[in-house]
Design an enzyme around this catalytic site. Structure first.
Site, PDB file in Angstrom:
ATOM      1  N   GLY A  16       0.609  -1.376   0.001  1.00 59.99           N
ATOM      2  CA  GLY A  16       0.116  -0.190  -0.101  1.00 59.99           C
ATOM      3  C   GLY A  16       0.784   1.174   0.049  1.00 59.99           C
ATOM      4  O   GLY A  16       2.213   1.124   0.029  1.00 59.99           O
ATOM      5  N   SER A  44      -1.741  -9.434  -4.181  1.00 59.47           N
ATOM      6  CA  SER A  44      -0.409  -8.844  -4.515  1.00 59.47           C
ATOM      7  C   SER A  44       0.586  -9.834  -3.953  1.00 59.47           C
ATOM      8  O   SER A  44       1.950  -9.849  -4.018  1.00 59.47           O
ATOM      9  CB  SER A  44       0.102  -7.477  -4.064  1.00 59.47           C
ATOM     10  OG  SER A  44      -0.641  -7.087  -2.958  1.00 59.47           O
ATOM     11  N   CYS A 132      -3.003  10.709  10.491  1.00 60.42           N
ATOM     12  CA  CYS A 132      -2.092  11.654   9.936  1.00 60.42           C
ATOM     13  C   CYS A 132      -2.277  13.058  10.341  1.00 60.42           C
ATOM     14  O   CYS A 132      -1.202  13.847  10.551  1.00 60.42           O
ATOM     15  CB  CYS A 132      -1.958  11.397   8.462  1.00 60.42           C
ATOM     16  SG  CYS A 132      -3.548  11.174   7.621  1.00 60.42           S
ATOM     17  N   ARG A 238     -10.631  17.241   1.679  1.00 56.82           N
ATOM     18  CA  ARG A 238      -9.943  16.378   0.748  1.00 56.82           C
ATOM     19  C   ARG A 238      -9.669  17.370  -0.440  1.00 56.82           C
ATOM     20  O   ARG A 238     -10.407  17.822  -0.819  1.00 56.82           O
ATOM     21  CB  ARG A 238     -10.398  15.093   0.189  1.00 56.82           C
ATOM     22  CG  ARG A 238      -9.791  14.561  -0.623  1.00 56.82           C
ATOM     23  CD  ARG A 238      -8.609  13.574   0.352  1.00 56.82           C
ATOM     24  NE  ARG A 238      -9.519  12.400   0.996  1.00 56.82           N
ATOM     25  CZ  ARG A 238      -8.809  11.827   2.261  1.00 56.82           C
ATOM     26  NH1 ARG A 238      -7.273  11.994   2.096  1.00 56.82           N
ATOM     27  NH2 ARG A 238      -9.259  10.863   2.629  1.00 56.82           N
ATOM     28  N   HIS A 245      -0.425  16.687   3.645  1.00 59.96           N
ATOM     29  CA  HIS A 245      -1.598  17.296   4.434  1.00 59.96           C
ATOM     30  C   HIS A 245      -1.149  18.798   4.774  1.00 59.96           C
ATOM     31  O   HIS A 245      -0.050  19.056   5.373  1.00 59.96           O
ATOM     32  CB  HIS A 245      -2.097  16.762   5.543  1.00 59.96           C
ATOM     33  CG  HIS A 245      -2.689  15.362   5.297  1.00 59.96           C
ATOM     34  ND1 HIS A 245      -2.801  14.768   3.789  1.00 59.96           N
ATOM     35  CD2 HIS A 245      -3.158  14.310   5.819  1.00 59.96           C
ATOM     36  CE1 HIS A 245      -3.435  13.726   3.934  1.00 59.96           C
ATOM     37  NE2 HIS A 245      -3.525  13.366   5.229  1.00 59.96           N
TER      38      HIS A 245
HETATM   39  P1  A2P Z   1      -2.921  -5.481  -1.741  1.00 55.82           P
HETATM   40  O1  A2P Z   1      -1.687  -5.131  -2.658  1.00 55.82           O
HETATM   41  O2  A2P Z   1      -2.798  -7.057  -1.763  1.00 55.82           O
HETATM   42  O3  A2P Z   1      -4.433  -5.060  -2.001  1.00 55.82           O
HETATM   43  P2  A2P Z   1      -3.664   1.119   0.508  1.00 55.82           P
HETATM   44  O4  A2P Z   1      -4.281   1.783   1.645  1.00 55.82           O
HETATM   45  O5  A2P Z   1      -2.732   2.104  -0.110  1.00 55.82           O
HETATM   46  O6  A2P Z   1      -4.936   1.133  -0.351  1.00 55.82           O
HETATM   47  O7  A2P Z   1      -3.044  -0.287   0.757  1.00 55.82           O
HETATM   48  C1  A2P Z   1      -3.687  -1.155   1.621  1.00 55.82           C
HETATM   49  C2  A2P Z   1      -2.751  -2.399   1.832  1.00 55.82           C
HETATM   50  O8  A2P Z   1      -3.420  -3.181   2.870  1.00 55.82           O
HETATM   51  C3  A2P Z   1      -2.262  -3.023   0.553  1.00 55.82           C
HETATM   52  O9  A2P Z   1      -0.915  -3.381   0.919  1.00 55.82           O
HETATM   53  C4  A2P Z   1      -3.172  -4.326   0.533  1.00 55.82           C
HETATM   54  O10 A2P Z   1      -2.683  -5.465  -0.076  1.00 55.82           O
HETATM   55  C5  A2P Z   1      -3.398  -4.567   1.953  1.00 55.82           C
HETATM   56  N1  A2P Z   1      -4.474  -5.284   2.217  1.00 55.82           N
HETATM   57  C6  A2P Z   1      -5.675  -5.010   1.999  1.00 55.82           C
HETATM   58  N2  A2P Z   1      -6.627  -6.097   2.079  1.00 55.82           N
HETATM   59  C7  A2P Z   1      -5.702  -7.206   2.789  1.00 55.82           C
HETATM   60  C8  A2P Z   1      -5.994  -8.502   3.225  1.00 55.82           C
HETATM   61  N3  A2P Z   1      -7.190  -9.018   3.309  1.00 55.82           N
HETATM   62  N4  A2P Z   1      -5.105  -8.863   3.803  1.00 55.82           N
HETATM   63  C9  A2P Z   1      -3.828  -8.530   3.720  1.00 55.82           C
HETATM   64  N5  A2P Z   1      -3.477  -7.573   3.223  1.00 55.82           N
HETATM   65  C10 A2P Z   1      -4.647  -6.542   2.577  1.00 55.82           C
END
Ligand code: A2P
Length: 341
Positions: A16, A44, A132, A238, A245
């Site tokens: 993320g 991912s 944040c 936003r 920010h």
């Molecule tokens: P993924 O890349 O697999 O979606 P952001 O806040 O920038 O959207 O990032 C959210 C982060 O949380 C990403 O790394 C995302 O991984 C991870 N994430 C979201 N859902 C899950 C889940 N069910 N299990 C593990 N990681 C998660």
């Protein structure tokens, strides 16, 4: 947590917007990492990311992954934190959680290292990283509070889209691209078009017509500053900025504080840089704060409508000091205390 020279670290939500910055910050600050494991969802898992010139494969987050991990930095949203942080803590991992899941739990410390570093020591396996917008505000206000006792805070934020994650950043990009070529706008992540717009709505609305983001700023500030007598009101907005920010902050203090005194106090405050020379167009802007770890303060003026008031403009990189850097600084305090034992 055991005393060690180097620690086994994990990042939950490593792919993320904040997770990626956590990898960078661990590397830049030379955090003593024995091993780093990266976790995300099945979307991912299997991808590769780089840490200290090494390719690391992103793993699927599962309940049994925490054995042997000393410190886990979580930034995968509230739901994942509520589900997995207690499991990690039971496995002996100290969780530093960037979500709002545990911030207002009285048994869980909520820490900004420049403000309340000692709260770290009261943890029972989970430490919360504040919102944040709250972090950058308290870093700038704590030294003024110590000197002149703040009675009331009125804050309006101008928050970048990265605060809502990578999908939100993509939405600003796609909408801007489309509008510049006279195309249609697709609105999915934000409640309205964000490109060329401002949206006075961050997180859900509550019964009192404030948003959760606004209430977080009020409640978290009181908890971190350890002062329930503070009166605070917030409007969070936003804006179509990628990173950084900005906040317009008005404070009313018990003691008189001139703008010059405030400038002097903030110039020597930890984690703060004063950019305040209006005659030369010097004041903080998010484009300059992006990629930095400090909280930038400018436009420091006396509020001429009350006897003891100041106006300030406070800007910081929400992914770094507002999230990743603050989390790694908490981990640094944790290991410093472990080394002392
Ligand atoms: P993924 O890349 O697999 O979606 P952001 O806040 O920038 O959207 O990032 C959210 C982060 O949380 C990403 O790394 C995302 O991984 C991870 N994430 C979201 N859902 C899950 C889940 N069910 N299990 C593990 N990681 C998660």
């Amino acid at each position: 947590m055991l005393k060690k020279k180097k620690y086994n670290v994990a990042i939950v939500g490593a792919t993320g917007a904040v997770g990626k910055e956590m990898i960078n910050v661990l590397e830049e600050r030379k955090f003593p990492v024995e091993s780093l494991r990266l976790f995300a969802s099945e979307r991912s898992a299997g991808e590769s990311m780089t840490f200290m010139n090494q390719d690391l494969v992103v793993e699927l987050l599962q309940e049994n992954v925490f054995n042997g991990i000393d410190i886990a930095l979580f930034s995968a949203g509230e739901k994942i934190s509520l589900q997995y942080a207690p499991i990690a803590a039971r496995a002996g991992t100290v969780v530093i959680d960037n979500s709002s899941a545990f911030r207002m739990n009285p048994d869980i410390p909520l820490v900004v290292p420049e403000v309340n570093p000692d709260a770290v020591l009261k943890h029972n396996g989970i430490i919360a990283n504040p919102n944040c917008s709250t972090i950058q505000m308290v870093v700038a206000l704590k030294p003024l509070h110590d000197k002149a006792k703040i009675k009331r805070i009125v804050v309006t934020t101008f928050q970048s889209v990265s605060g809502k994650g990578k999908e939100a950043m993509d939405e600003l990009f796609e909408q801007t691209k489309s509008l510049l070529s006279f195309g249609d706008v697709k609105v999915e992540v934000f409640p309205h078009q964000i490109a060329f717009n401002c949206i006075p709505h961050i997180d859900a609305f509550l019964d009192n017509a404030y948003t959760k983001e606004e209430v977080k700023m009020v409640d978290e500030t009181k908890k971190i500053m350890e002062d329930d007598s503070l009166r605070i009101t917030a409007t969070t907005v936003r804006v179509p900025v990628y990173i950084g920010h900005s906040e317009s902050v008005n404070i009313e203090t018990e003691e008189h504080l001139s703008a010059n005194e405030a400038r002097a106090i903030l110039s020597s405050a930890p984690g703060v840089l004063v950019y305040d020379d209006p005659g030369r167009n010097i004041y903080p802007v998010p484009v300059d704060a992006a990629g930095k770890d400090e909280v930038f303060v400018g436009r420091i003026r006396e509020d001429e409508s009350i006897p003891n008031g100041l106006n300030l403009w406070i800007v910081a990189d929400n992914l770094r000091k507002g999230a990743a850097t603050n989390a790694v600084q908490i981990a640094e305090i944790l290991i410093r205390h472990t080394q002392k034992r």
